[in-house]
Structures are given as C-alpha cells and as structure tokens.
Enzyme design. Structure first.
Site, PDB file in Angstrom:
ATOM      1  N   CYS A  67       0.382   0.196  -8.107  1.00 30.69           N
ATOM      2  CA  CYS A  67       1.834   0.097  -7.896  1.00 30.69           C
ATOM      3  C   CYS A  67       2.359  -1.301  -8.250  1.00 30.69           C
ATOM      4  CB  CYS A  67       2.123   0.456  -6.438  1.00 30.69           C
ATOM      5  SG  CYS A  67       3.756   0.025  -5.863  1.00 30.69           S
ATOM      6  N   CYS A  93       4.510  -3.039  -5.558  1.00 23.95           N
ATOM      7  CA  CYS A  93       3.645  -3.460  -4.442  1.00 23.95           C
ATOM      8  C   CYS A  93       3.032  -4.821  -4.748  1.00 23.95           C
ATOM      9  CB  CYS A  93       2.531  -2.440  -4.206  1.00 23.95           C
ATOM     10  SG  CYS A  93       3.134  -0.782  -3.823  1.00 23.95           S
TER      11      CYS A  93
END
Length: 128
Positions: A54, A57
């Site tokens: 991600c 993230c």
C-alpha cells in the site's frame, strides 16, 4: 549528567527508537490478549490497518512514527491486513490505510486514507 542528556538526545533521533513506540501484531491470539487488556484502561489506542503493498500506508509510516514519539500516552498499533485478515474483517476495514481510534474497547473515531491532519486532530481530541 551531560552523558545522560546526550544519550537521550541520541535516542530521539534514531529511527529505531521512534518505531519502538508502535506495536505490531503478527498473531491473532497476541492481539486478542492485548485488546482485552486495553479495555481496562482509559488509554487511547490508534490502530493502523496497513499492507506492505500500500503506497499511502508507506507515506504514513514516518508520520505515525512522529505521532508515536509526540503522543507518548497513546498506544499505536500496526496490523497488516494480509497477515491478520480476520482482525481487519472484524473492524470492517475496506481501504488502506484505515486508522481506528479506540478507548476501553470501543471505537471512538475512524480515519480512512492518508489524512495526516484529520488523524492528528482526532488523536488530540481523544487522548485524554
């Protein structure tokens, strides 16, 4: 005394020291035990649901480390959705990153996405 001060200053600059404020769980059993114990305290818990793949993230990683160093009375938890899928399903996580703020085992707020300012406002609001 000067020796202690320089050790403290050094500790705050190392990335390892900052990340030690963030707990990462790799087993559902350990998470459950920790979560059950957290229900007994009034401490704010910020759970970050994340994934290795991600991008947003990864963007939030240094920010969360800064928050963990700044808000020392708050527990920061990192849960990988691919590793602990049952926990992310339990919290109905649909997108990454998702930040769930909890107190005494109850969800008090939630931020979906890499929203640094919104997350910080909510940490400030719920930390006491």
């Amino acid at each position: 005394m000067g020796g202690n001060l320089s050790n403290m200053e050094h500790g705050h600059t190392s990335a390892k020291s900052l990340s030690s404020h963030i707990l990462t769980f790799h087993s559902t059993a350990k998470w459950k035990a920790y979560f059950d114990a957290s229900k007994e305290t009034n401490k704010l818990m910020v759970i970050e649901f994340t994934a290795a793949w991600c991008g947003p993230c990864k963007y939030m990683d240094p920010i969360i480390q800064d928050f963990a160093a700044k808000y020392i009375k708050v527990d920061f938890i990192k849960i990988d959705v691919d590793e602990l899928m049952s926990i992310s399903q339990e919290f109905q996580v649909q997108a990454m990153p998702t930040f769930i703020l909890m107190k005494k085992g109850k969800v008090v707020d939630k931020v979906v996405g890499a929203k640094k300012e919104e997350l910080e406002k909510l940490i400030e609001k719920h930390q006491n």
